[in-house]
Design an enzyme around this catalytic site. Structure first.
Site, PDB file in Angstrom:
ATOM      1  N   ARG A  78      -0.256 -28.558  66.915  1.00  0.00           N
ATOM      2  CA  ARG A  78      -0.468 -28.857  68.707  1.00  0.00           C
ATOM      3  C   ARG A  78       0.764 -27.181  68.562  1.00  0.00           C
ATOM      4  NH1 ARG A  78      -2.943 -31.448  67.192  1.00  0.00           N
ATOM      5  NH2 ARG A  78      -3.392 -33.552  67.610  1.00  0.00           N
TER       6      ARG A  78
ATOM      7  N   SER B 258       0.226 -39.085  73.774  1.00  0.00           N
ATOM      8  CA  SER B 258       1.164 -39.555  72.854  1.00  0.00           C
ATOM      9  C   SER B 258       2.237 -38.450  73.088  1.00  0.00           C
ATOM     10  CB  SER B 258       0.857 -39.194  70.892  1.00  0.00           C
ATOM     11  OG  SER B 258      -0.323 -39.808  70.610  1.00  0.00           O
TER      12      SER B 258
ATOM     13  N   GLU C 110       6.212 -34.248  71.725  1.00  0.00           N
ATOM     14  CA  GLU C 110       4.555 -33.104  70.889  1.00  0.00           C
ATOM     15  C   GLU C 110       5.048 -32.625  72.636  1.00  0.00           C
ATOM     16  OE1 GLU C 110       1.426 -35.013  69.839  1.00  0.00           O
ATOM     17  OE2 GLU C 110      -0.160 -33.906  71.433  1.00  0.00           O
TER      18      GLU C 110
HETATM   19  C1  LIG Z   1      -4.408 -39.916  78.031  1.00  0.00           C
HETATM   20  C2  LIG Z   1      -3.933 -38.875  77.348  1.00  0.00           C
HETATM   21  C3  LIG Z   1      -4.128 -38.901  76.258  1.00  0.00           C
HETATM   22  C4  LIG Z   1      -4.731 -37.550  75.031  1.00  0.00           C
HETATM   23  N1  LIG Z   1      -4.859 -37.056  74.113  1.00  0.00           N
HETATM   24  C5  LIG Z   1      -4.570 -36.324  73.624  1.00  0.00           C
HETATM   25  C6  LIG Z   1      -5.360 -35.781  72.003  1.00  0.00           C
HETATM   26  O1  LIG Z   1      -6.192 -36.619  71.708  1.00  0.00           O
HETATM   27  N2  LIG Z   1      -4.792 -34.861  71.361  1.00  0.00           N
HETATM   28  C7  LIG Z   1      -3.923 -33.737  71.957  1.00  0.00           C
HETATM   29  O2  LIG Z   1      -4.088 -32.878  71.413  1.00  0.00           O
HETATM   30  N3  LIG Z   1      -3.559 -33.853  73.013  1.00  0.00           N
HETATM   31  C8  LIG Z   1      -3.791 -34.961  74.045  1.00  0.00           C
HETATM   32  N4  LIG Z   1      -2.704 -35.266  74.887  1.00  0.00           N
HETATM   33  C9  LIG Z   1      -2.490 -34.494  75.392  1.00  0.00           C
HETATM   34  C10 LIG Z   1      -2.878 -32.887  76.593  1.00  0.00           C
HETATM   35  O3  LIG Z   1      -4.603 -33.763  76.607  1.00  0.00           O
HETATM   36  C11 LIG Z   1      -3.404 -31.936  75.767  1.00  0.00           C
HETATM   37  O4  LIG Z   1      -2.467 -31.536  74.666  1.00  0.00           O
HETATM   38  C12 LIG Z   1      -3.915 -30.639  76.607  1.00  0.00           C
HETATM   39  O5  LIG Z   1      -4.399 -30.383  75.498  1.00  0.00           O
HETATM   40  C13 LIG Z   1      -3.190 -29.846  77.203  1.00  0.00           C
HETATM   41  O6  LIG Z   1      -4.311 -29.486  78.078  1.00  0.00           O
HETATM   42  P1  LIG Z   1      -3.179 -28.662  79.679  1.00  0.00           P
HETATM   43  O7  LIG Z   1      -3.929 -28.015  80.151  1.00  0.00           O
HETATM   44  O8  LIG Z   1      -3.448 -30.167  80.165  1.00  0.00           O
HETATM   45  O9  LIG Z   1      -1.627 -28.421  79.612  1.00  0.00           O
HETATM   46  P2  LIG Z   1      -0.685 -28.169  80.097  1.00  0.00           P
HETATM   47  O10 LIG Z   1       0.026 -29.789  80.159  1.00  0.00           O
HETATM   48  O11 LIG Z   1      -0.525 -27.899  81.382  1.00  0.00           O
HETATM   49  O12 LIG Z   1       0.068 -27.319  79.813  1.00  0.00           O
HETATM   50  C14 LIG Z   1       0.610 -27.752  77.811  1.00  0.00           C
HETATM   51  C15 LIG Z   1       1.315 -26.855  77.703  1.00  0.00           C
HETATM   52  O13 LIG Z   1       0.302 -25.003  77.664  1.00  0.00           O
HETATM   53  C16 LIG Z   1       0.672 -23.989  78.109  1.00  0.00           C
HETATM   54  N5  LIG Z   1      -0.167 -23.530  78.952  1.00  0.00           N
HETATM   55  C17 LIG Z   1      -0.972 -24.952  79.488  1.00  0.00           C
HETATM   56  N6  LIG Z   1      -2.945 -23.194  80.322  1.00  0.00           N
HETATM   57  C18 LIG Z   1      -2.292 -22.241  79.374  1.00  0.00           C
HETATM   58  C19 LIG Z   1      -3.110 -20.957  79.127  1.00  0.00           C
HETATM   59  N7  LIG Z   1      -4.073 -20.725  80.141  1.00  0.00           N
HETATM   60  N8  LIG Z   1      -2.447 -19.915  78.424  1.00  0.00           N
HETATM   61  C20 LIG Z   1      -0.917 -20.676  77.976  1.00  0.00           C
HETATM   62  N9  LIG Z   1      -0.052 -21.530  78.226  1.00  0.00           N
HETATM   63  C21 LIG Z   1      -0.735 -22.638  78.852  1.00  0.00           C
HETATM   64  C22 LIG Z   1       1.836 -24.775  79.278  1.00  0.00           C
HETATM   65  O14 LIG Z   1       2.734 -24.016  79.807  1.00  0.00           O
HETATM   66  C23 LIG Z   1       2.596 -25.478  78.194  1.00  0.00           C
HETATM   67  O15 LIG Z   1       3.746 -25.550  77.257  1.00  0.00           O
HETATM   68  C24 LIG Z   1      -3.621 -36.250  75.508  1.00  0.00           C
HETATM   69  C25 LIG Z   1      -3.363 -36.652  77.672  1.00  0.00           C
HETATM   70  C26 LIG Z   1      -3.090 -37.844  78.275  1.00  0.00           C
HETATM   71  C27 LIG Z   1      -3.257 -38.337  79.499  1.00  0.00           C
END
Ligand SMILES: Cc1cc2nc3c(=O)[nH]c(=O)nc-3n(C[C@H](O)[C@H](O)[C@H](O)COP(=O)(O)OP(=O)(O)OC[C@H]3O[C@@H](n4cnc5c(N)ncnc54)[C@H](O)[C@@H]3O)c2cc1C
Length: 337
Positions: A188, A255, A325
């Site tokens: 992560r 998670s 996480e």
């Molecule tokens: C129902 C559900 C299921 C999920 N299942 C999983 C799973 O199976 N595995 C898993 O790993 N995660 C899971 N997640 C968590 C999440 O979806 C992932 O971590 C996802 O990759 C985050 O992407 P995001 O665009 O929403 O990031 P955000 O939540 O918007 O940001 C997360 C982090 O990344 C940074 N960030 C975002 N975009 C950028 C960018 N362009 N450049 C630099 N930094 C950036 C943000 O500042 C923050 O620190 C789940 C979440 C939910 C709600």
């Protein structure tokens, strides 16, 4: 500029921002609208750039005027405080979401994908093309940028394994390409160690300070050729498995805690008797104990209180420290720079 985000000094802030940013702005905008946990107070401004050069101008201006900023994708791994964020939140969205094939050989293809593209859209695209690699990601709700920064993963797969290069922007608004050798993907997280950038830089560090000197603009993925209906069947099977064991259609950030080396966080929380525990409307899912769910009107502080309750209870019972996480934003935007 420091502390919470009061609306009173918005006119002065707006004048400064509009001095260098001519595009659309959502002023004093509740970040709960942008996070899957559905909590979070207002940012002074939310901006969704749709072109890389305008994003570069924005970053330069923010730096010049010492305005704190943070980057967000789909907000699916972020906990924003009730006080909001005292600066600009840049949301990488549909405007920067292109998928482009950039190379092809007998065994597969390389595809460059912009950061604002939804991971679900990319998975669907690979499925339709019969390209294998991202089956594990079916059902993860993030953007491609957030997914790369967090090195999202599931079912023993992770996004980093399929990345050959990343397009980046630093906090001066300058572009860089990090090839595979400059990227260290971890559980992560992602660290960029690039000769043109000072020191190794860590992105998407859940549960702590997230250094945002670097924005992910795009990722180039390597996919192998597969059989279309087989790729599709694998995606569907893994997504069904996810739905069987995880709460679905509720407000969460997936998670909440990282899995420690000793045991999965969900099992430790379950064994500590915490399924169904709640603080206000924040509760531990009875389906999967590593999911904190907003059952309706939870505040960010309810979630943080519940997080501490889980950490203390698990620590007392098993001597294991659970680390979030989820990226927990602090109220003071500058601490992260
Ligand atoms: C129902 C559900 C299921 C999920 N299942 C999983 C799973 O199976 N595995 C898993 O790993 N995660 C899971 N997640 C968590 C999440 O979806 C992932 O971590 C996802 O990759 C985050 O992407 P995001 O665009 O929403 O990031 P955000 O939540 O918007 O940001 C997360 C982090 O990344 C940074 N960030 C975002 N975009 C950028 C960018 N362009 N450049 C630099 N930094 C950036 C943000 O500042 C923050 O620190 C789940 C979440 C939910 C709600």
């Amino acid at each position: 500029m420091m502390g919470t985000a009061p609306a009173a000094d918005l006119p002065a802030f707006a004048a400064t921002l509009q001095g260098f940013w001519k595009g659309e702005v959502l002023w004093h905008c509740p970040l709960a609208h942008f996070t899957t946990l559905k909590v979070g107070g207002p940012a002074r401004a939310v901006i969704m750039p749709s072109r890389i050069p305008e994003l570069a101008l924005l970053i330069k201006g923010l730096r010049q005027h010492d305005i704190p900023w943070r980057i967000m994708g789909r907000g699916s791994n972020i906990l924003v405080p009730d006080a909001g964020f005292p600066g600009v939140v840049i949301v990488m969205g549909q405007g920067l979401a292109a998928i482009r094939q950039v190379a092809e050989d007998a065994s597969g293809i390389n595809v460059e994908v912009e950061a604002g593209c939804g991971l679900a859209r990319l998975v669907k695209w690979t499925m339709e093309q019969g390209l294998s690699g991202l089956e594990f990601a079916a059902g993860i709700p993030g953007s491609v940028g957030g997914t790369i920064a967090m090195n999202a993963g599931a079912f023993s797969g992770s996004v980093g394994e399929h990345i050959v290069a990343i397009g980046l922007m630093d906090d001066h608004g300058d572009y860089h390409i990090a090839s595979r050798q400059h990227c260290r993907f971890s559980y992560r997280g992602l660290t960029i160690d690039h000769p043109d950038l000072p020191g190794p830089k860590q992105l998407g560090k859940g549960g702590g300070r997230c250094q945002e000197e670097l924005l992910v603009l795009s990722g180039t993925f390597r996919f192998t050729r597969g059989v279309q209906h087989e790729v599709e069947a694998r995606c569907r099977a893994l997504n069904s498995k996810r739905k069987e064991c995880q709460p679905h259609g509720v407000a969460s950030a997936g998670s909440f805690f990282k899995n420690p080396a000793e045991a999965p966080a969900g099992r430790l929380i379950d064994e500590a008797g915490l399924k169904g525990a709640r603080v206000g409307d924040a509760l531990i899912s009875s389906k999967h104990a590593n999911f904190i769910v907003n059952a309706g009107a939870a505040s960010a502080s309810d979630i943080v209180e519940l997080m501490h309750l889980v950490q203390e209870t698990v620590w007392k019972r098993s001597g294991i420290r659970l680390e979030p996480e989820v990226d927990i934003w602090e109220t003071d935007g500058r601490e992260r720079h």
